[in-house]
Motif scaffolding. Structure first.
Motif, PDB file in Angstrom:
ATOM      1  N   ALA A 390       0.844  -1.203   0.000  1.00  0.00           N
ATOM      2  CA  ALA A 390       0.000   0.000   0.000  1.00  0.00           C
ATOM      3  C   ALA A 390       0.878   1.252   0.000  1.00  0.00           C
ATOM      4  O   ALA A 390       0.604   2.216  -0.714  1.00  0.00           O
ATOM      5  N   ASP A 391       1.956   1.225   0.785  1.00  0.00           N
ATOM      6  CA  ASP A 391       2.846   2.383   0.846  1.00  0.00           C
ATOM      7  C   ASP A 391       3.492   2.667  -0.505  1.00  0.00           C
ATOM      8  O   ASP A 391       3.690   3.816  -0.892  1.00  0.00           O
ATOM      9  N   LEU A 392       3.799   1.589  -1.210  1.00  0.00           N
ATOM     10  CA  LEU A 392       4.387   1.730  -2.540  1.00  0.00           C
ATOM     11  C   LEU A 392       3.446   2.517  -3.457  1.00  0.00           C
ATOM     12  O   LEU A 392       3.838   3.468  -4.125  1.00  0.00           O
ATOM     13  N   PHE A 393       2.186   2.113  -3.449  1.00  0.00           N
ATOM     14  CA  PHE A 393       1.205   2.803  -4.297  1.00  0.00           C
ATOM     15  C   PHE A 393       0.942   4.222  -3.805  1.00  0.00           C
ATOM     16  O   PHE A 393       0.730   5.124  -4.600  1.00  0.00           O
ATOM     17  N   ARG A 394       0.969   4.409  -2.486  1.00  0.00           N
ATOM     18  CA  ARG A 394       0.719   5.749  -1.946  1.00  0.00           C
ATOM     19  C   ARG A 394       1.750   6.724  -2.471  1.00  0.00           C
ATOM     20  O   ARG A 394       1.427   7.853  -2.820  1.00  0.00           O
ATOM     21  N   SER A 395       3.007   6.289  -2.517  1.00  0.00           N
ATOM     22  CA  SER A 395       4.012   7.236  -3.006  1.00  0.00           C
ATOM     23  C   SER A 395       3.994   7.307  -4.534  1.00  0.00           C
ATOM     24  O   SER A 395       4.132   8.362  -5.125  1.00  0.00           O
ATOM     25  N   ARG A 396       3.796   6.168  -5.170  1.00  0.00           N
ATOM     26  CA  ARG A 396       3.768   6.093  -6.625  1.00  0.00           C
ATOM     27  C   ARG A 396       2.703   7.007  -7.230  1.00  0.00           C
ATOM     28  O   ARG A 396       2.946   7.774  -8.149  1.00  0.00           O
ATOM     29  N   LEU A 397       1.504   6.929  -6.709  1.00  0.00           N
ATOM     30  CA  LEU A 397       0.384   7.703  -7.262  1.00  0.00           C
ATOM     31  C   LEU A 397       0.088   8.947  -6.424  1.00  0.00           C
ATOM     32  O   LEU A 397      -0.946   9.576  -6.594  1.00  0.00           O
ATOM     33  N   THR A 398       1.002   9.276  -5.520  1.00  0.00           N
ATOM     34  CA  THR A 398       0.791  10.393  -4.585  1.00  0.00           C
ATOM     35  C   THR A 398      -0.633  10.421  -4.028  1.00  0.00           C
ATOM     36  O   THR A 398      -1.398  11.351  -4.247  1.00  0.00           O
ATOM     37  N   ILE A 399      -0.978   9.354  -3.314  1.00  0.00           N
ATOM     38  CA  ILE A 399      -2.278   9.296  -2.649  1.00  0.00           C
ATOM     39  C   ILE A 399      -2.179  10.097  -1.352  1.00  0.00           C
ATOM     40  O   ILE A 399      -1.460   9.705  -0.429  1.00  0.00           O
ATOM     41  N   LYS A 400      -2.844  11.231  -1.313  1.00  0.00           N
ATOM     42  CA  LYS A 400      -2.728  12.103  -0.140  1.00  0.00           C
ATOM     43  C   LYS A 400      -3.462  11.500   1.053  1.00  0.00           C
ATOM     44  O   LYS A 400      -4.678  11.406   1.067  1.00  0.00           O
ATOM     45  N   SER A 401      -2.701  11.078   2.049  1.00  0.00           N
ATOM     46  CA  SER A 401      -3.275  10.371   3.196  1.00  0.00           C
ATOM     47  C   SER A 401      -2.243  10.407   4.303  1.00  0.00           C
ATOM     48  O   SER A 401      -1.050  10.545   4.032  1.00  0.00           O
ATOM     49  N   HIS A 402      -2.676  10.280   5.580  1.00  0.00           N
ATOM     50  CA  HIS A 402      -1.656  10.345   6.630  1.00  0.00           C
ATOM     51  C   HIS A 402      -1.055   9.000   6.965  1.00  0.00           C
ATOM     52  O   HIS A 402       0.013   8.918   7.545  1.00  0.00           O
ATOM     53  N   ILE A 449      -0.954   9.329 -14.114  1.00  0.00           N
ATOM     54  CA  ILE A 449      -1.716   8.156 -14.534  1.00  0.00           C
ATOM     55  C   ILE A 449      -1.457   7.849 -16.012  1.00  0.00           C
ATOM     56  O   ILE A 449      -1.325   6.694 -16.405  1.00  0.00           O
ATOM     57  N   TYR A 450      -1.306   8.868 -16.843  1.00  0.00           N
ATOM     58  CA  TYR A 450      -0.958   8.622 -18.252  1.00  0.00           C
ATOM     59  C   TYR A 450       0.386   7.907 -18.342  1.00  0.00           C
ATOM     60  O   TYR A 450       0.556   6.965 -19.100  1.00  0.00           O
ATOM     61  N   LYS A 451       1.331   8.386 -17.532  1.00  0.00           N
ATOM     62  CA  LYS A 451       2.660   7.766 -17.553  1.00  0.00           C
ATOM     63  C   LYS A 451       2.574   6.309 -17.129  1.00  0.00           C
ATOM     64  O   LYS A 451       3.222   5.439 -17.698  1.00  0.00           O
ATOM     65  N   LEU A 452       1.749   6.068 -16.117  1.00  0.00           N
ATOM     66  CA  LEU A 452       1.588   4.714 -15.614  1.00  0.00           C
ATOM     67  C   LEU A 452       0.992   3.803 -16.687  1.00  0.00           C
ATOM     68  O   LEU A 452       1.449   2.674 -16.887  1.00  0.00           O
ATOM     69  N   ILE A 453      -0.011   4.292 -17.400  1.00  0.00           N
ATOM     70  CA  ILE A 453      -0.638   3.501 -18.459  1.00  0.00           C
ATOM     71  C   ILE A 453       0.409   3.173 -19.520  1.00  0.00           C
ATOM     72  O   ILE A 453       0.535   2.036 -19.983  1.00  0.00           O
ATOM     73  N   ASP A 454       1.198   4.167 -19.864  1.00  0.00           N
ATOM     74  CA  ASP A 454       2.239   3.997 -20.863  1.00  0.00           C
ATOM     75  C   ASP A 454       3.270   2.954 -20.410  1.00  0.00           C
ATOM     76  O   ASP A 454       3.689   2.082 -21.171  1.00  0.00           O
ATOM     77  N   GLU A 455       3.632   3.053 -19.144  1.00  0.00           N
ATOM     78  CA  GLU A 455       4.611   2.129 -18.591  1.00  0.00           C
ATOM     79  C   GLU A 455       4.070   0.689 -18.615  1.00  0.00           C
ATOM     80  O   GLU A 455       4.800  -0.250 -18.913  1.00  0.00           O
ATOM     81  N   LEU A 456       2.786   0.547 -18.295  1.00  0.00           N
ATOM     82  CA  LEU A 456       2.177  -0.787 -18.287  1.00  0.00           C
ATOM     83  C   LEU A 456       2.134  -1.354 -19.704  1.00  0.00           C
ATOM     84  O   LEU A 456       2.354  -2.545 -19.913  1.00  0.00           O
TER      85      LEU A 456
END
Ligand SMILES: Nc1ncnc2c1ncn2[C@@H]1O[C@H](COP(=O)(O)OP(=O)(O)OP(=O)(O)O)[C@@H](O)[C@H]1O
Ligand SMILES: [Mg+2]
Length: 517
Positions: A390-402, A449-456
């Motif tokens: 979860a932490d990986l995705f939080r930083s990857r997609l900048t999920i604003k959360s504490h 998210i565009y970059k992520l789609i491209d990467e996938l």
């Protein structure tokens, strides 16, 4: 509004508002004016505090520091009904309708018209509802349960509900995020009518072009702070975006070329019967394929049958679906979404609240929900691994959360969308179906998210994306298929991408035009 006039009357003023949530300062001494007869837009990145501020004004959150002044007098609403009686109503970002109640019942919930005997006057209720809906050019039967409407239609009901209150202050939180172009045009017309009558409108949006079309004033929030208030004509979109992110805008996304591999998904003559009327089809004779490394865009107006195409591939309607699907060359007609997931297909749905997310569960639980097997260790959940992912995705997609343990219900709308994306990416799909993946997502995060789609795609996934935003779909796709009335009406390779080509092919008479040309 008339720009020769001096500053317009302030109907409502929020003054020095501070709102704390556990772990976050959502608003820090923010002031905001609602002007009579004007549209005041609020912009800012996901989690900037836009919805929170408006929820305070409209009585949803009664606890805050600071003052709300209505025509100069201090008010403190304990709930939305009180605010409604004072002439303030809000169209919420997350739809708050009750699925099994009818359209009319939803609109008049808690304030049903009564007969002389004190019972609910259903006839009047349905008549009134139909009248308001007519102003929105909405023709569904008011007896229909809201759960049977598509998201865009539900949004119209939500708008109608707010309209029926005859408010002096009308707050709209991303109202067009699932409306079609036509529906949007109707709404804009209505907004002009209302401002002409002196209503003050607050308009939250991530779509910069709506600012110039609609707004008189624009306020920028960033991380809970007030940044600026400007008259729209005295500023530019670039300036606003710079103020929103607090730095120069990040580079625009440029798609990479990836080698194309085998056909991972083939859709051959697939149709989906309309469950309501036997001889109608929601999807009719649709065929296309997607190769490894390829991104195929599906463009069409709302209600064109785009989401339904995804649902047939994902095994949502096994009974009504006919035709042939092939995954990696092998025939495969899923009988349920679970079967589709096992075969490497993931669908990121349009309506995150219903289909994507459990709001009571935390970020970690939501992300791992569809991939539990992966996280199981000797048959028990490995909590540490779960949080790490979860932490990986939080930083990857900048999920604003504490923290990774924060409830998703506490996240801002755009950040909830990022959790949904993370959840499906973790299932490690080979075929990824994305339905409006950037709905409600701010400008910078969209680029991520565009970059992520491209990467996938670069990792050889086959990706199909539905989007209503032409610039977006043109930026990310290798090929675009247009749909209208449940049928494919055109197909374009990158060298033929123009807004005009694609839009024209997706309009209702396009099948006819194509036959003739
Ligand atoms: N009920 C809640 N409990 C705890 N924190 C919350 C709650 N609602 C919002 N927050 C937090 O307050 C901050 C502001 O959220 P808000 O929903 O106002 O953002 P927003 O500007 O509307 O974003 P978006 O564009 O994504 O809708 C975020 O950090 C969010 O996580
Ligand atoms: Mg919001």
């Amino acid at each position: 509004m008339d720009s020769n006039k001096s500053a317009p009357e302030i109907i409502l003023r929020a003054q020095g508002i501070t709102k704390r949530w556990p772990g976050v300062l959502a608003l820090n001494n923010v002031s905001f004016n609602v002007y009579a007869g004007c549209v005041h837009a609020i912009v800012g990145e996901n989690g900037a505090g836009k919805s929170t501020l408006m929820n305070i004004i409209s009585g949803t959150y009664p606890a805050y520091e600071g003052d709300v002044l209505l025509r100069g007098e201090k008010v403190s609403f304990q709930n939305t009904a009180e605010a409604g009686r004072a002439g303030i109503s809000m169209i919420h970002q997350e739809l708050n309708l009750i699925p099994y109640l009818s359209i009319a019942e939803n609109m008049y919930l808690g304030r049903e018209p009564l007969t002389a005997l004190g019972t609910i006057d259903y006839r009047k209720m349905h008549r009134d509802a139909a009248q308001v809906l007519e102003r929105l050019h909405f023709t569904e039967d008011t007896h229909k349960p809201v759960g049977e409407l598509r998201v865009g239609q539900q949004q119209i009901v939500e708008i109608a509900k707010a309209l029926s209150l005859d408010a002096q202050v009308l707050i709209m939180d991303e109202p067009t995020s699932s409306l079609s172009e036509n529906e949007t045009a109707v709404l804009f017309g209505l907004i002009h009518e209302l401002t002409a009558k002196g209503v003050g409108i607050v308009y939250i949006t991530h779509k910069m072009d709506e600012l110039t079309k609609l707004a008189d004033y624009v306020t920028v929030l960033r991380d809970g702070n007030f940044i600026s208030e400007n008259r729209v004509e005295n500023t530019t979109t670039d300036e606003i975006v710079r103020l929103m992110v607090g730095r120069e805008r990040k580079d625009f996304f440029v798609k990479q070329e990836h080698p194309k591999g085998e056909k991972l998904l083939e859709v051959c003559g697939v149709s989906l019967r309309d469950s309501e009327s036997r001889n109608k089809y929601k999807v009719k004779d649709v065929s296309f394929d997607v190769r490894a490394g390829e991104v195929v865009g599906i463009y069409g107006l709302m209600g064109a049958g785009r989401s339904e195409i995804f649902e047939t591939v994902f095994g949502v309607h096994p009974k009504g679906t006919t035709g042939v699907l092939r995954v990696k060359g092998e025939e495969f007609m899923p009988k349920s979404p679970a079967e589709a997931i096992r075969r490497g297909i993931a669908l990121i749905p349009e309506d995150r609240k219903c289909d994507g997310l459990v709001l009571d569960m935390d970020i970690t639980q939501n992300i791992s929900l569809a991939s539990l097997k992966k996280i199981l260790k000797f048959g028990t959940l490995c909590k540490k691994a779960e949080v790490k992912i979860a932490d990986l995705f939080r930083s990857r997609l900048t999920i604003k959360s504490h923290s990774a343990r924060q409830k998703t219900g506490e996240l801002s709308g755009g950040n909830q969308q990022k959790v949904v994306l993370s959840k499906w990416l973790l299932t490690d799909p080979q075929i990824l179906l994305l339905d409006e993946p950037t709905r409600g997502i701010d400008i910078n995060a969209k680029n991520e998210i565009y970059k992520l789609i491209d990467e996938l795609a670069g990792r050889s996934l086959a990706i199909v994306v539905i989007s209503s935003e032409l610039p977006e779909i043109m930026a990310i796709s290798d090929r675009i298929i247009t749909v209208c009335g449940g049928r494919i009406t055109g197909e374009f390779t990158r060298d033929r991408f123009t807004e005009e080509n694609i839009l024209r092919a997706s309009l209702p008479d396009s099948t006819q035009t194509r036959k003739n040309s």
